[in-house]
Design an enzyme around this catalytic site. Structure first.
Site, PDB file in Angstrom:
ATOM      1  N   ASP A  82      44.415  -4.535  -9.628  1.00 42.91           N
ATOM      2  CA  ASP A  82      45.309  -5.337  -8.802  1.00 42.91           C
ATOM      3  C   ASP A  82      44.621  -6.577  -8.227  1.00 42.91           C
ATOM      4  O   ASP A  82      43.495  -6.509  -7.742  1.00 42.91           O
ATOM      5  CB  ASP A  82      45.749  -4.431  -7.631  1.00 42.91           C
ATOM      6  CG  ASP A  82      46.828  -5.050  -6.766  1.00 42.91           C
ATOM      7  OD1 ASP A  82      47.944  -5.227  -7.269  1.00 42.91           O
ATOM      8  OD2 ASP A  82      46.552  -5.359  -5.583  1.00 42.91           O
ATOM      9  N   GLU A 124      45.037  -8.031 -13.161  1.00 45.99           N
ATOM     10  CA  GLU A 124      46.160  -8.871 -12.729  1.00 45.99           C
ATOM     11  C   GLU A 124      45.638 -10.210 -12.233  1.00 45.99           C
ATOM     12  O   GLU A 124      44.908 -10.309 -11.266  1.00 45.99           O
ATOM     13  CB  GLU A 124      46.928  -8.211 -11.578  1.00 45.99           C
ATOM     14  CG  GLU A 124      48.176  -9.013 -11.233  1.00 45.99           C
ATOM     15  CD  GLU A 124      48.699  -8.789  -9.812  1.00 45.99           C
ATOM     16  OE1 GLU A 124      49.903  -9.003  -9.614  1.00 45.99           O
ATOM     17  OE2 GLU A 124      47.925  -8.429  -8.909  1.00 45.99           O
TER      18      GLU A 124
HETATM   19  C1  GLC Z   1      49.667  -7.200  -6.578  1.00 42.20           C
HETATM   20  C2  GLC Z   1      50.724  -6.136  -6.764  1.00 42.20           C
HETATM   21  C3  GLC Z   1      51.755  -6.281  -5.683  1.00 42.20           C
HETATM   22  C4  GLC Z   1      51.070  -6.068  -4.344  1.00 42.20           C
HETATM   23  C5  GLC Z   1      49.890  -7.009  -4.183  1.00 42.20           C
HETATM   24  C6  GLC Z   1      49.011  -6.548  -3.068  1.00 42.20           C
HETATM   25  O1  GLC Z   1      50.145  -8.471  -6.784  1.00 42.20           O
HETATM   26  O2  GLC Z   1      51.256  -6.213  -8.041  1.00 42.20           O
HETATM   27  O3  GLC Z   1      52.813  -5.388  -5.833  1.00 42.20           O
HETATM   28  O4  GLC Z   1      51.994  -6.284  -3.299  1.00 42.20           O
HETATM   29  O5  GLC Z   1      49.062  -7.061  -5.322  1.00 42.20           O
HETATM   30  O6  GLC Z   1      48.341  -5.372  -3.440  1.00 42.20           O
END
Ligand code: GLC
Ligand code: CA
Length: 460
Positions: free
Chosen positions: A218, A286
């Site tokens: 993440d 991500e």
């Molecule tokens: C990422 C996740 C999202 C979350 C954020 C904080 O972007 O996909 O859902 O709110 O990180 O962890």
């Protein structure tokens, strides 16, 4: 469906599962409830594995199911190595791994290294004083004072991602601010501290020892911050009243500093440790590409780490306009760059997820969504399918009294936030679409669930 074969296959390269996998992305709260409380859980997921297998899927990715006060629905982790009672127990998770294994489905789980919950024991300790074991595990800064004033002010102008307000929160006990890139209840970990890095690697080892096949990691781009904490510059394209306040600044200092790549590489090297080196472990990180040079921002990840172990998500599906010539140009540049660099680069495409509008509403009419599905499933590399995309689930209108998402609650420009894409899976024409046998669901069901559900489509 079989595993897709990669364009970059050559007789000398062993075919590894990530190179052609179709990954089904499960939002655990919303796939299937097993105990009638209206919230999806691990036993619910287990009961749907045959369906998932029938789609031809090779792997699943589960959004967080760890103990959490749910300020950000599990992305605020209060304990990294356990299961929240809402979702079940660690034994349920072990059973899920076994059942998935029997069906030849790999299991990837969400790893959230940038921050924890404010209820994580590390943070509770850290916030108590400036000299305890965890004092330096989060990002603490002294206040600034305006001339002649004794009122503490945040150390710089950084703003959070959810409300676009100051990303700093004052803690009287330390007379300091902590940084929260997301919700105030999600303090950022201090990645410059080697103890923090080791602790997160221990979390990875814990789950790898149980048998998971990899991670979706993440928000990695936020792990690298300006060590001098200089202000972010104004975003010249931001228009107050029209744009999301969290876009008011350009974030060139609060995210994306090059140490990100070293941190991700260090995490991925866990896969090379003796215990794991013969397994085919993989992580997908991500990161949203720079709009102006997206291929360069993907390549920065591939070239900084072992592409056999890590890939950035390719979010071309959400940033490139839905026009054939735009896609041709984008794909050609991307694949020329990765192929030129190494035959081991794995592209990882996702056209939707738990943060983004449903594919079918974004692209427009349903024929386009079908061709998008064909495109996704024929591109080389990994394809991530968000639950419900396979039946064309739409964004669901969420009445104000049902809004859960912290992003929506704090942001006037996102009245329903991400809740519309997190509604219960539509299985059948039964009450609550077969999602629960209880009397409620945590988010409302789509109004059209009786026409659009798995049972109906399986007969079509
Ligand atoms: C990422 C996740 C999202 C979350 C954020 C904080 O972007 O996909 O859902 O709110 O990180 O962890
Ligand atoms: Ca439940």
């Amino acid at each position: 469906m079989q595993s897709k074969s990669s364009l970059s296959d050559s007789p000398t390269i062993k075919e590894r599962w990530p190179e052609g996998a179709i990954v089904y992305h499960i939002y655990p709260r919303s796939l299937q409830d097993s105990n009638g409380d209206g919230i999806g859980d691990l036993q619910g997921i287990i009961s749907r594995l045959d369906y998932i297998k029938s789609l031809g899927v090779n792997a699943v990715w589960l959004s967080p199911f760890y103990p959490s006060p749910m300020a950000d629905f599990g992305y605020d982790v209060a304990e990294f190595c356990d299961v929240d009672p809402i979702f079940g127990t660690l034994d349920d998770f072990k059973q899920l791994l076994q059942e998935a294994g029997k069906r030849d489905i790999k299991v990837m789980i969400d790893l959230v290294p940038n921050h924890t919950s404010d209820e994580h024991p590390w943070f509770i300790e850290s916030a108590k004083s400036r000299d305890n074991k965890y004092a330096d595990w989060y990002i603490w800064q002294d206040p600034k004072f305006e001339e002649g004033s004794s009122v503490p002010q945040p150390p710089n102008n950084w703003i959070d991602m959810f409300g676009g307000e100051s990303a700093w929160q004052w803690v009287p006990a330390r007379q300091q601010y902590y940084l929260h890139t997301f919700d105030v209840r999600q303090p950022d970990l201090n990645w410059t501290n080697p103890e923090v890095r080791e602790a997160i690697k221990d979390v990875m080892r814990f789950w790898l020892d149980l048998g998971v096949d990899g991670f979706r990691v993440d928000a990695v781009y936020f792990m690298g911050k300006d060590p001098m904490f200089d202000d972010d510059l104004d975003n010249p394209y931001y228009e107050e009243g029209r744009d999301d306040r969290s876009n008011a600044l350009r974030r060139e200092n609060s995210q994306g500093w090059p140490m990100v790549y070293g941190y991700v590489r260090e995490m991925s090297e866990v896969f090379k440790e003796d215990k794991y080196k013969d397994k085919e472990l993989f992580m997908v990180v991500e990161t949203y590409p720079d709009r102006h040079n997206s291929v360069a921002s993907y390549m920065a990840f591939y070239v900084s780490m072992d592409p056999k172990l890590v890939a950035p998500f390719n979010f071309g599906g959400i940033t490139v306009p839905w026009e054939a010539h735009e896609w041709r140009k984008f794909l050609k540049t991307f694949h020329t760059a990765t192929d030129h660099y190494s035959p081991h680069c794995v592209a990882s495409y996702a056209f939707g997820n738990h943060d983004l509008p449903r594919l079918i509403d974004r692209i427009g009419h349903e024929a386009a969504a079908r061709s998008a599905a064909v495109l996704l499933l024929t591109l080389p590399g990994m394809a991530f399918i968000y639950y419900g995309e396979e039946i064309g689930m739409h964004n669901v209108d969420i009445p104000p009294e049902f809004v859960h998402d912290p992003q929506a609650k704090r942001n006037p420009h996102q009245p329903a936030g991400r809740d519309p894409v997190r509604t219960p899976m539509q299985w059948s024409t039964e009450k609550y679409g077969g999602f629960t046998t209880g009397d409620t669901t945590w988010l409302p069901m789509a109004a059209d669930f009786r026409d659009n559900n798995v049972a109906v489509q399986e007969k079509d």
